[in-house]
Every structure is written in structure tokens, then in C-alpha cells.
Design a protein around this motif. Structure first.
Motif, PDB file in Angstrom:
ATOM      1  N   TYR A  37       0.705  -1.351   0.142  1.00 34.51           N
ATOM      2  CA  TYR A  37       0.158   0.105   0.052  1.00 34.51           C
ATOM      3  C   TYR A  37       0.753   1.310   0.045  1.00 34.51           C
ATOM      4  O   TYR A  37       0.393   2.242  -0.589  1.00 34.51           O
ATOM      5  CB  TYR A  37      -0.978   0.008   1.378  1.00 34.51           C
ATOM      6  N   VAL A  38       2.115   1.263   0.715  1.00 31.92           N
ATOM      7  CA  VAL A  38       3.036   2.406   0.932  1.00 31.92           C
ATOM      8  C   VAL A  38       4.235   2.078   0.183  1.00 31.92           C
ATOM      9  O   VAL A  38       4.930   1.285   0.162  1.00 31.92           O
ATOM     10  CB  VAL A  38       3.227   2.605   2.410  1.00 31.92           C
ATOM     11  N   GLY A  39       4.714   3.172  -0.831  1.00 36.63           N
ATOM     12  CA  GLY A  39       5.703   3.049  -1.407  1.00 36.63           C
ATOM     13  C   GLY A  39       5.848   3.100  -2.954  1.00 36.63           C
ATOM     14  O   GLY A  39       4.792   3.561  -3.446  1.00 36.63           O
ATOM     15  N   GLU A  40       6.692   2.504  -3.491  1.00 35.35           N
ATOM     16  CA  GLU A  40       6.757   2.594  -4.861  1.00 35.35           C
ATOM     17  C   GLU A  40       5.792   1.754  -5.695  1.00 35.35           C
ATOM     18  O   GLU A  40       5.109   1.939  -6.672  1.00 35.35           O
ATOM     19  CB  GLU A  40       8.217   1.724  -5.442  1.00 35.35           C
ATOM     20  N   LYS A  41       5.156   0.518  -5.142  1.00 38.88           N
ATOM     21  CA  LYS A  41       4.188   0.071  -5.983  1.00 38.88           C
ATOM     22  C   LYS A  41       2.798   0.897  -5.892  1.00 38.88           C
ATOM     23  O   LYS A  41       2.129   0.447  -6.766  1.00 38.88           O
ATOM     24  CB  LYS A  41       3.525  -1.477  -4.981  1.00 38.88           C
ATOM     25  N   SER A  42       2.726   1.621  -5.158  1.00 34.24           N
ATOM     26  CA  SER A  42       1.428   2.410  -5.083  1.00 34.24           C
ATOM     27  C   SER A  42       1.701   3.904  -5.255  1.00 34.24           C
ATOM     28  O   SER A  42       0.628   4.695  -5.736  1.00 34.24           O
ATOM     29  CB  SER A  42       0.752   2.438  -3.818  1.00 34.24           C
ATOM     30  N   GLY A  43       2.888   4.393  -4.894  1.00 33.07           N
ATOM     31  CA  GLY A  43       3.035   5.809  -5.187  1.00 33.07           C
ATOM     32  C   GLY A  43       2.538   6.461  -4.219  1.00 33.07           C
ATOM     33  O   GLY A  43       2.660   7.736  -3.951  1.00 33.07           O
ATOM     34  N   MET A  44       2.144   5.862  -2.956  1.00 33.15           N
ATOM     35  CA  MET A  44       1.393   6.712  -1.870  1.00 33.15           C
ATOM     36  C   MET A  44       2.484   6.885  -0.680  1.00 33.15           C
ATOM     37  O   MET A  44       3.218   5.902  -0.541  1.00 33.15           O
ATOM     38  CB  MET A  44       0.067   5.984  -1.408  1.00 33.15           C
ATOM     39  N   ARG A  45       2.225   7.876   0.269  1.00 33.01           N
ATOM     40  CA  ARG A  45       2.741   8.040   1.263  1.00 33.01           C
ATOM     41  C   ARG A  45       1.997   7.668   2.596  1.00 33.01           C
ATOM     42  O   ARG A  45       0.817   8.091   2.541  1.00 33.01           O
ATOM     43  CB  ARG A  45       3.378   9.391   1.338  1.00 33.01           C
ATOM     44  N   ASP A  46       2.537   7.436   3.702  1.00 33.43           N
ATOM     45  CA  ASP A  46       1.808   7.038   5.052  1.00 33.43           C
ATOM     46  C   ASP A  46       1.588   8.696   5.723  1.00 33.43           C
ATOM     47  O   ASP A  46       2.596   9.417   5.769  1.00 33.43           O
ATOM     48  CB  ASP A  46       2.415   6.317   5.874  1.00 33.43           C
ATOM     49  N   ILE A  47       0.579   8.772   6.156  1.00 30.22           N
ATOM     50  CA  ILE A  47       0.319  10.370   6.743  1.00 30.22           C
ATOM     51  C   ILE A  47       1.149  10.254   7.761  1.00 30.22           C
ATOM     52  O   ILE A  47       1.733  11.443   8.250  1.00 30.22           O
ATOM     53  CB  ILE A  47      -1.061  10.420   7.143  1.00 30.22           C
ATOM     54  N   ASP A  48       1.663   9.246   8.610  1.00 29.74           N
ATOM     55  CA  ASP A  48       2.573   9.204   9.755  1.00 29.74           C
ATOM     56  C   ASP A  48       3.415   8.155   9.949  1.00 29.74           C
ATOM     57  O   ASP A  48       2.597   7.081  10.662  1.00 29.74           O
ATOM     58  CB  ASP A  48       1.684   9.689  11.161  1.00 29.74           C
ATOM     59  N   PRO A  49       4.197   7.910   9.427  1.00 24.86           N
ATOM     60  CA  PRO A  49       5.074   6.500   9.334  1.00 24.86           C
ATOM     61  C   PRO A  49       5.392   6.275  10.794  1.00 24.86           C
ATOM     62  O   PRO A  49       5.856   4.947  10.997  1.00 24.86           O
ATOM     63  CB  PRO A  49       6.380   6.731   8.216  1.00 24.86           C
ATOM     64  N   SER A  50       5.708   7.158  11.576  1.00 26.69           N
ATOM     65  CA  SER A  50       5.970   6.596  13.029  1.00 26.69           C
ATOM     66  C   SER A  50       4.856   6.426  13.926  1.00 26.69           C
ATOM     67  O   SER A  50       5.236   5.898  15.183  1.00 26.69           O
ATOM     68  CB  SER A  50       6.677   8.046  13.757  1.00 26.69           C
ATOM     69  N   ASP A  51       3.594   6.247  13.443  1.00 27.64           N
ATOM     70  CA  ASP A  51       2.660   6.023  14.284  1.00 27.64           C
ATOM     71  C   ASP A  51       2.486   4.315  13.955  1.00 27.64           C
ATOM     72  O   ASP A  51       1.799   3.876  13.062  1.00 27.64           O
ATOM     73  CB  ASP A  51       1.080   6.471  13.672  1.00 27.64           C
ATOM     74  N   TRP A  52       3.115   3.699  14.919  1.00 22.90           N
ATOM     75  CA  TRP A  52       3.128   2.279  15.048  1.00 22.90           C
ATOM     76  C   TRP A  52       1.976   1.508  15.540  1.00 22.90           C
ATOM     77  O   TRP A  52       1.714   0.493  15.442  1.00 22.90           O
ATOM     78  CB  TRP A  52       4.345   1.809  16.089  1.00 22.90           C
ATOM     79  N   ASP A  53       1.114   2.290  16.425  1.00 21.25           N
ATOM     80  CA  ASP A  53      -0.025   1.655  17.230  1.00 21.25           C
ATOM     81  C   ASP A  53      -1.395   1.711  16.239  1.00 21.25           C
ATOM     82  O   ASP A  53      -2.426   2.225  16.406  1.00 21.25           O
ATOM     83  CB  ASP A  53      -0.349   2.602  18.203  1.00 21.25           C
ATOM     84  N   ARG A  54      -1.276   1.120  15.103  1.00 20.53           N
ATOM     85  CA  ARG A  54      -2.294   0.926  13.916  1.00 20.53           C
ATOM     86  C   ARG A  54      -2.547  -0.440  13.622  1.00 20.53           C
ATOM     87  O   ARG A  54      -1.536  -1.323  13.566  1.00 20.53           O
ATOM     88  CB  ARG A  54      -2.227   1.886  12.849  1.00 20.53           C
ATOM     89  N   TRP A  55      -3.545  -0.781  13.316  1.00 17.96           N
ATOM     90  CA  TRP A  55      -3.968  -2.236  12.877  1.00 17.96           C
ATOM     91  C   TRP A  55      -4.973  -2.068  11.542  1.00 17.96           C
ATOM     92  O   TRP A  55      -4.889  -2.843  10.636  1.00 17.96           O
ATOM     93  CB  TRP A  55      -4.448  -3.209  13.992  1.00 17.96           C
ATOM     94  N   CYS A  56      -5.942  -1.355  11.815  1.00 18.60           N
ATOM     95  CA  CYS A  56      -6.937  -1.138  10.958  1.00 18.60           C
ATOM     96  C   CYS A  56      -7.007  -0.023  10.128  1.00 18.60           C
ATOM     97  O   CYS A  56      -6.881   0.014   8.718  1.00 18.60           O
ATOM     98  CB  CYS A  56      -8.343  -1.189  11.514  1.00 18.60           C
TER      99      CYS A  56
END
Length: 952
Positions: free
Chosen positions: A855-874
């Protein structure tokens, strides 16, 4: 001594036709005069609308001409005031011409005529600029009253071929013009088509001309009248004190079309019919609430809870197989009906369990009482027809109530005062309605047989009832259900829930009238074929063509209902209604399993097979038709000299009055709810976009209350310009056939895309946007094993720049291969768009691991709104091509089981870095509301980080 009335001196005479001439000329002068003055003085201003001006729009609408500017507004007001005198005289002369002894219709039509005159003054002198709401109220009241005025005048029209011909032409043209009028208004308002408003204006002016022309036809009859002024006191000779006006008129033979509505109107019998219909409304309100209450428990248990057994509450008619019990119930039918009101009392129970049990008991008693009522009335066909009419009109009334309350029924047990419920009023009216309508039954002899031979199969009829009740409940209990079946996104290529929900309701009413007046046609194989074709088209097609199939099916279901129910009443109610409701329950479960296949035993067998359910429904109805077709003609209502008995005809007319009133109410609701489409984002000065994602758990909160109002509040306070909603498809029996997005979109002022419809077998995804939705496409992502994953790919016009927004719900944790395939599909979709994009999603993955890197990176071209937020699952928000300025996580309170995630973006700026900055460095328009800091408000607060995060 003063001369007698007849001997008085004739002072003056006036032919009645001059009243018609005066009314027509002055009315036309008011409109045309304003048009001429407006075009002469303010042409470019009055052709301008919110989207376009000259030269795209080159002809003004009626409202812009008569209400916006001086002096054309004054020209119109002066002449329309002058019209009022001839108008009142016209209404009075028409009443004098058509009045008959013991006839109520002329009085009713005269009352409507006066009402229209007064409301015309209302929208004339209270312009939309003065008070938009009151202007609309007066205007819609005038338009609604036009229908009974037109039909009433035609019903009372004396037998003059010329007059009747022109009335039919003008009336038919008037109502026919409404169709293109609405079409071009939607083209202008929704699609923003240049020039559409000019075309709309021509149809609007045509309505004005036709409306006045219809009343101008009165000059044909009035030419035979003469208004005579007599001096009966010698006042003109200086000897009297009083003068009176005597109007001489001709007697005309009463027309048959007027008799049904005019003879011997009784308010007492009308209120009896209204009470009957309200009982039907109560039944459908309780039945449609049962599945919704049951659904709460598997929803929160994430599987079978055991409470699902309550769906079987409808099989109570089996008790009527016991003769002593059947006798007891029929003779005490009032008590049984009153006991069913526990379904309306359920809102008082605090715990969801007690509310479910109360609602279930209400449905148990309601099904028992209605089956017993039909059986008890079978010996008198006209009384049985009245009960069936009330039962079917109750469904229409229930659907209209949901149309008015944004797909929630205000007396449901999930409603109460804080979220817009009218439970107490509904309960009081239900009790009064039962007390009035159950004052008597057909006979104290409970098992008195129906007249005529009883042949056919009770088993076939029970199948017919099962299919009928399921069709009425699953497709017709909400006016937007079938519209969402054919919805495929933007641009709009089919019907909208508003206003076209009114079309569904009107079609249902026409179908019911057909079933009552033409039972042989309604019960024929021909009409069954029409209904079957409609069901097939609805199931397989989209857009307008699919909706035409929906209308054909709605018409047929309501038409065949009186035929099947009246035939079923001739048999043991346990064999017909008991078995019918049992099979209906099986259809209800199948209707749920087609989407809930991952949670029920044997579910994969029904996976995505709505077509099977629809086929079974129509085959079952066909079994009922088979039991009716070819049997000896049964008496429907009493005959009198070869015609419908006057008493039965009069009784039927009251239900027609009620149906007519309900349909007018539906049209009024459609008009009042039509959206304005003038939405603006919260911070346009910054070109800011605040986007959120929220899994709303089917709009039932932790305590089993409908949660739309609470959702509305937090979305508004977070200033969300764009929000993706997941688990949002509620258009099934088990979910109440609801649509949360209607309320949110209208109240918040947002465009809405419902996402894949209920016939696409997903849990739903929806998009709400302050920005116009230019285009949207619905996707069903690869799901070979688990539940279907819905996605919306929408292109929004954000401050003149096209931005793509994706709303997506991934598959379950238990199906890793599904989720892998879905991640590749969506990554490819996002990569291929050349436009800036935002993903609002439910991904079921850990940050920086597994499918996250698809979902994130070259395959999609998309960036995560906050890569440092480790407490996500859904929930995740991704983006590209926009400047991301902020990110926050907001607690859910007790609304649902999932938090709200929110991101702030700026259009037309580079993406920026992941470096965080303090709030003081952020412009005020890009900051998150301080309302949610600390303890927050109503259980909503910034959590996890305990404050928003901002980025350079």
C-alpha cells in the motif's frame, strides 16, 4: 311593504364569463408584465444563477423574474393582488354551479380553491429573499393543492364535451410538464449542465400558463350563468336599507366519477379508516424494527449470538390452529392489538436485551392479531378489503415516515428523543387507533365461512404470502432501497433517493389501487410476468433502466397483495399466515446470508446469490397466483344492481382519500428535502482539506441507539471536508433498510457517494465530501475466500484542482490471501492515477510490515500520513501529490468500535517532509479544533498521542 325577493328591481346583471375573462387576463398580465419589465431592466441579472450567466443561460425563471428585483416584483404583486377578487369569485361561482344535496365534494373543492388562493398570496408577498423557508412552505402548499383542485374540478365538471376536452388537455399537459421540469432542474442543480436552467425555465413558465388556462375553461360554463343584482328594499329608490346578490345557475346532471368521492361523506367513517391505516403503519413499524434489534447482537458478538432466534416471532399465527384459542383471540382482538404495542414501548427499556424482547413480543402479537383480523373479516368481503387496504397503506405510510426522517422510522425502538424519535406520540396515536378501529369485527361467529366456494391450495397460498411479505419488507419498506440497488456512482445516470423516492411511493400507491379496483388483472399471469420481468431487470441492471424494473416490481407487488391476502383469509390462518411467515423468515435469513456468508454455518452456499433470493421470491408469489388463477370468481365487495354497492364504494373512497393524502405528503417531502448543492469547505482561504476515515458499525451505538445525530455532531466539530465511512450499507431487512448517509449529507451540506449497492454483497463503503464529486467508480476487490472488499475511487474538484479519493475496506484477518490480492489491486489502482490522491482505508495490517509495503511505497506511489505511528492495525490514511500538514486520532466515545482518524492537507503545494513542528507554527486555518483536547467533548478526545501532530 317591501317587495319579496323575486319581485325586487333588477339593478344590474353580469354574465359569468366575465369573471373568467378578468381572472385570466389579470393573472397573465401579472406574470407577463413582470417578465417584460425584468427583461427590459435587469436582463443579465435575472438570467444569472449560482452556476452560469449569460450567454449560457439566456431566459429567466419565474422565481427570478417575479421575486428578486424592483420594479418587476412590484408589477407582479400589484396585478396578482388584483387577481384575487376574480379568483374568489371564480371559486364561489364554481361551487354554486356544482353543489348538490348531500354532496361533500363541491365543498371540498371550494375549500381547496380558497386555500390555493391564500397560499398564492403567501409565496407572492413572502419572497425567498424575505424568508426562504416560509416562501417554500407557501409554494409547496400551493403546488400540492393543485392536484386535488384539478381532479376535483374535472370530477364535478358538467357534461360539456368542449370544456372537458380542454380541461383534460391543460391538466394532462400541466402534470406531464412536471417530468421534464424535474429532469432539467436536476441537470442544473446536480450535474451543473450549462443551459439546463434556461430549459427548466421554459417548462416552469409553461406550468404557469397551463395553470391559469385550466381555470380559464370555466368561461364555457359561466357563459350560461348571469349574476343578477336586485334591489329588494327599494334602496335604489331611496326607500330601503339592504341589498343582496342573487346568483342564478343551471342544474347539471351529476357525473359518475364524482359519486365515489362525493356521496354522503362522513368524518366518523373517515377517522375509522384513518385508524385502520395507522394500525397498519404500527404493524410495519414494529416488523421492520425487529430485524434491526436482532442485528445488534451478532454485530457486537462478531458471530452467531443466539438472539437470532427472535426473528421467528412472526410465526405466531400458528396458534390460530387451536380452535378455542382462535375463538378467544378473535373475540378479544382489541386486547391482542393493544398487547402488540409492547413493540412501541420497547424504547423505554434501557438494556438492548430487554428492548429486543419487548420488540419481539410486539411483533408476535401483531402478526397474531392481523392474521386473526383477516380471518374474522372473511365472511364480509367489503370489510376484509378495508382491512387489507389498511395493511397495505400502512406499509406506504411507514415508508413515507422513513422518507421524511432520513430512512429512520421515528417510532422504532432504536429511536428516542435525543436522536429524533417520536416514540411517545406514536404510541399514543397507536393506542387511540386500536381503540377506534376494533370497536367491532365482522361477526361474533368466528368461523363463519367466506361466501362462495373455496378451492385451490392453502400451501400454494402460504408460499405466495411468504414471497409477498418478503418483497414488501425487503424492497418496499424504504423508498431508497431499490434506488441504491441501481446506483453506480458519479456522474449521476439514474435516480436519486431524493426526489425519486417519491416516484417509488407513488408507484406503490398506483399498484394498490389497481389491486383493489381490478383484482382479476392484478391476479393474472400477465401482470405476474410484468412483475417477474421487473424483478429480473432490477437484479441485473443499473441506472435508469434498472430503476424502471424496480418500479414495475413495486407496482406488481402492491397490486397482487390484496388478491393474495383476501384469498388466504378463506383458509385456516395457521395454514396460510403461519406457514407464510415461517417461509418468509427463511427468505429473510437467506437475504442476510448472501453477504454474511463468512459468519454463518453453510454460508458459502449462498455467497453473493441475491439472484437466487429474488428468483425464490418471485416463484413463491407465482405459487400464490397459481392458487388464484382459474378458480371461481370470488366476491370481493358487495354488488348492487350489477355495480359496486354504494356502502362498499363509500367505504373504499375513504381509503383512497388517505392514499391520496399520503402521496401528496411524499411529494411534499421530496420537495422539502431536495438538496441545495451549494456546499463550501470549512477553510477555503487556506485551500485546506480535512479528511477522515471512520468505521461506523452500521449506525448502531453501544447501547443500540441509532447514532446518526451523534456522528453528525463530531463530524461537524472536527470540520471534516471529506470523510470515508465503512460498514455503512444498511439496506437489508436485518439492518432496517436504512441509509445513514442521507441524513449526514443533508444536515452537514455534503455530496455523497453511497458506494457499492446492497445487491453487491458488501458491508459497505461511503464517501461524503464538501467538494463536488466529478466522477466515481465502485470496485469489488479480489476476495476468493472471505467477505467482499468494497472500494470507491472518486475524483473531487478541490479548489479547481482534480484530486482522487479512495475509500476502501479490506478483508478479514482470517483470510491473508484475500488481503494480499486486495493490496495489489488497490496499489495498482492508486499508482495509475496521475492526480493527487488520498486513501481513507481499513487495511488490517501492521505498520511497516507485510501488505503495508504494498500500500505504501513504489508499488502504489502513496505515502503514509504518519510512518511513526506504530499503534495501528485497521485504519490508515495515505496520500500523494498534496502537502500533508496534520494528523490526529480521535476517540470514538460509545458510537462505534473504531476511532476516527483525521488528516489535514493543502491543495497545490508540494508534499513536504515528515518533520514535526509545534502548533504555533501552523496557520490557524490548518489547526485541529481545540475542542477535543484534554477530556474532549461527549467522550471524543485526541488520544494515543493525546494531541494532534503537525508536519512541515
Amino acid at each position: 311593504m317591501a317587495p319579496k325577493f323575486r319581485d325586487g328591481d333588477v339593478v344590474a346583471t353580469l354574465n359569468g364569463k366575465w369573471i373568467s375573462y378578468a381572472h385570466t387576463v389579470i393573472a397573465y398580465t401579472a406574470f407577463i408584465g413582470a417578465l417584460v419589465v425584468g427583461i427590459s431592466l435587469h436582463y443579465h441579472k435575472i438570467v444569472q444563477n449560482e452556476h452560469y450567466g449569460y450567454p449560457q443561460e439566456w431566459f429567466p425563471s419565474v422565481s427570478a423574474t417575479i421575486g428578486d428585483r424592483y420594479p418587476e416584483r412590484s408589477v407582479f404583486m400589484v396585478f396578482i393582488a388584483m387577481t384575487s377578487g376574480p379568483r374568489f369569485a371564480l371559486v364561489t361561482l364554481w361551487y354554486i354551479l356544482t353543489r348538490r344535496p348531500n354532496s361533500t365534494l363541491p365543498k371540498f373543492v371550494a375549500g381547496v380553491g380558497i386555500f390555493r388562493t391564500l397560499t398564492c398570496g403567501g409565496w407572492t408577498y413572502v419572497t425567498s429573499t424575505d424568508d426562504h423557508d416560509w416562501h417554500d412552505i407557501f409554494m409547496i402548499s400551493y403546488l400540492v393543492a393543485t392536484l386535488p383542485w384539478t381532479l376535483g374540478v374535472m370530477a364535478l365538471s358538467p357534461p360539456n364535451r368542449t370544456a372537458l376536452k380542454y380541461r383534460k388537455i391543460f391538466a394532462g399537459s400541466f402534470f406531464g410538464t412536471l417530468v421534464p421540469l424535474i429532469y432539467f432542474f436536476i441537470q442544473h442543480k446536480v450535474h451543473r449542465v450549462a443551459g439546463a436552467y434556461t430549459t427548466y425555465a421554459f417548462f416552469e413558465w409553461s406550468l404557469v400558463l397551463l395553470d391559469v388556462a385550466f381555470d380559464a375553461v370555466t368561461l364555457v360554463e359561466f357563459a350560461n350563468l348571469e349574476i343578477v343584482v336586485r334591489d329588494i328594499r327599494g334602496i335604489t329608490r331611496g326607500t330601503g336599507h339592504d341589498a343582496v346578490v342573487d346568483t342564478v345557475l343551471e342544474k347539471e346532471k351529476e357525473k359518475d366519477v364524482g359519486r365515489v368521492f362525493a356521496k354522503g361523506f362522513s368524518w366518523s367513517e373517515f377517522f375509522d379508516a384513518a385508524a385502520d391505516v395507522y394500525n397498519g403503519f404500527t404493524f410495519w413499524s414494529m416488523l421492520t424494527a425487529l430485524g434491526l434489534c436482532v442485528w445488534y447482537f451478532p454485530l457486537w458478538h462478531m458471530g452467531i449470538s443466539g438472539y437470532e432466534v427472535m426473528v421467528m416471532c412472526t410465526v405466531s399465527p400458528f396458534l390460530l390452529a387451536i380452535k378455542p384459542l382462535r375463538t378467544l383471540i378473535v373475540r378479544n382482538i382489541r386486547v391482542v392489538h393493544l398487547m402488540s404495542l409492547s413493540g412501541l414501548l420497547a424504547f423505554l427499556a434501557k438494556s438492548p436485551e430487554n428492548r429486543l424482547f419487548s420488540a419481539g413480543f410486539g411483533v408476535w402479537m401483531a402478526c397474531l392479531s392481523w392474521a386473526a383480523t383477516f380471518y374474522a373479516e372473511r365472511s364480509q368481503p367489503h370489510r376484509l378489503e378495508a382491512r387489507i387496504s389498511a395493511f397495505c397503506l400502512g406499509l406506504i405510510a411507514s415508508s413515507i415516515a422513513k422518507f421524511a426522517f432520513w430512512t429512520n422510522n421515528p417510532v422504532w425502538p432504536i429511536m428516542h428523543g435525543p436522536n429524533g424519535g417520536w416514540n411517545k406520540l406514536g404510541l399514543v396515536l397507536a393506542a387511540l387507533a386500536i381503540l377506534r378501529s376494533t370497536r367491532s369485527t365482522a361477526s361474533l361467529v368466528v368461523d363463519l365461512p367466506a361466501p362462495g366456494p373455496t378451492r385451490g391450495s392453502s400451501t400454494a397460498l402460504s408460499l405466495g404470502l411468504a414471497g409477498l411479505f418478503f418483497a414488501m419488507h425487503s424492497l418496499l419498506s424504504d423508498s431508497s432501497t431499490m434506488i441504491l440497488w441501481v446506483w453506480e456512482g458519479y456522474p449521476v445516470r439514474g435516480p436519486l433517493a431524493v426526489p425519486h423516492g417519491a416516484w417509488t411511493l407513488i408507484t406503490m400507491g398506483i399498484g394498490l389501487v389497481t389491486g383493489l379496483f381490478l383484482p382479476e388483472l392484478a391476479g393474472s399471469w400477465f401482470l405476474y410476468g410484468v412483475g417477474s420481468i421487473g424483478a429480473a431487470i432490477l437484479t441485473t441492471s443499473s441506472h435508469w433502466f434498472g430503476y424502471y424494473g424496480a418500479l414495475a416490481l413495486a407496482f406488481y407487488v402492491m397490486a397482487v397483495a390484496p388478491v393474495l391476502i383476501s384469498q388466504a383469509a378463506r383458509y385456516s390462518p395457521a395454514k396460510t399466515f403461519g406457514v407464510g411467515f415461517l417461509i418468509y423468515n427463511i427468505l429473510v435469513l437467506a437475504h442476510v446470508w448472501v453477504v454474511a456468508y463468512a459468519f454463518v454455518p453453510g454460508g458459502p452456499l449462498m455467497r453473493e446469490h441475491t439472484d437466487w433470493v429474488m428468483t425464490a421470491m418471485m416463484l413463491f408469489i407465482g405459487c400464490g397466483v397459481f392458487s388464484v388463477v382459474g378458480k371461481p370468481k370470488k366476491p370481493t365487495i358487495q354488488k348492487y344492481k350489477g355495480k359496486v354497492h354504494p356502502a362498499a364504494r363509500k367505504q373504499r373512497s375513504y381509503y383512497m382519500y388517505i392514499l391520496f393524502g399520503l402521496e401528496l405528503l411524499a411529494v411534499a417531502i421530496a420537495y422539502l428535502r431536495f438538496p441545495s448543492y451549494n456546499y463550501t469547505p470549512y477553510h477555503p482561504e487556506e485551500k485546506a482539506v480535512t479528511a477522515g476515515i471512520w468505521t461506523i458499525h452500521f449506525s448502531l451505538d453501544n447501547d443500540m441507539w441509532s447514532s446518526e445525530h451523534r456522528m453528525r455532531d463530531v463530524i461537524k466539530e472536527l470540520e471534516l471536508d471529506v470523510v470515508g465511512l465503512l460498514e455503512s450499507d444498511l439496506q437489508r431487512i436485518i439492518m432496517g433498510n436504512r441509509d445513514t448517509t442521507q441524513f449526514l449529507a443533508e444536515d452537514l451540506g455534503m455530496y455523497v457517494d453511497y458506494g457499492p449497492g446492497p445487491n453487491k454483497h458488501t458491508w459497505g463503503s461511503a464517501l461524503l465530501s464538501k467538494f463536488p464529486i466529478v466522477n466515481s467508480t465502485h470496485h469489488l476487490l479480489p476476495s476468493p475466500v472471505g467477505e467482499l472488499a468494497p472500494a470507491i475511487h472518486a475524483t473531487l474538484d478541490m479548489y479547481g484542482k482534480l484530486v482522487d479519493v479512495f475509500v476502501f475496506h479490506s478483508g478479514q484477518e482470517e483470510d491473508p490471501e484475500d488481503r494480499r490480492l486486495q493490496s495489489e489491486y488497490l496499489a495498482k489502482l492508486m499508482k495509475e492515477t496521475p492526480r493527487p490522491a488520498i486513501l481513507l482505508s481499513y487495511l488490517v495490517t501492521k505498520p511497516l510490515q507485510g501488505n503495508y509495503n504494498t500500500y505504501v511505497g513504489e508499488k502504489s506511489g502513496m505515502r503514509d500520513i504518519d510512518p511513526s505511528d506504530w499503534d495501528r492495525w485497521c485504519e490508515y490514511i495515505l496520500y500523494k501529490g498534496l502537502k500533508r500538514t496534520g494528523y490526529a486520532r480521535v476517540s470514538r466515545s460509545t458510537i462505534t468500535d473504531t476511532e476516527i482518524q483525521v488528516g489535514k492537507f493543502v491543495v497545490d503545494q508540494p508534499e513536504g517532509s515528515n518533520d514535526m513542528i509545534p502548533e504555533e507554527q501552523v496557520p490557524p486555518g490548518l489547526r485541529f479544533p481545540a475542542l477535543f483536547r484534554g477530556q474532549g467533548v461527549r467522550g471524543h478526545a485526541y488520544h494515543v498521542f493525546n494531541e494532534p501532530r503537525y508536519f512541515a
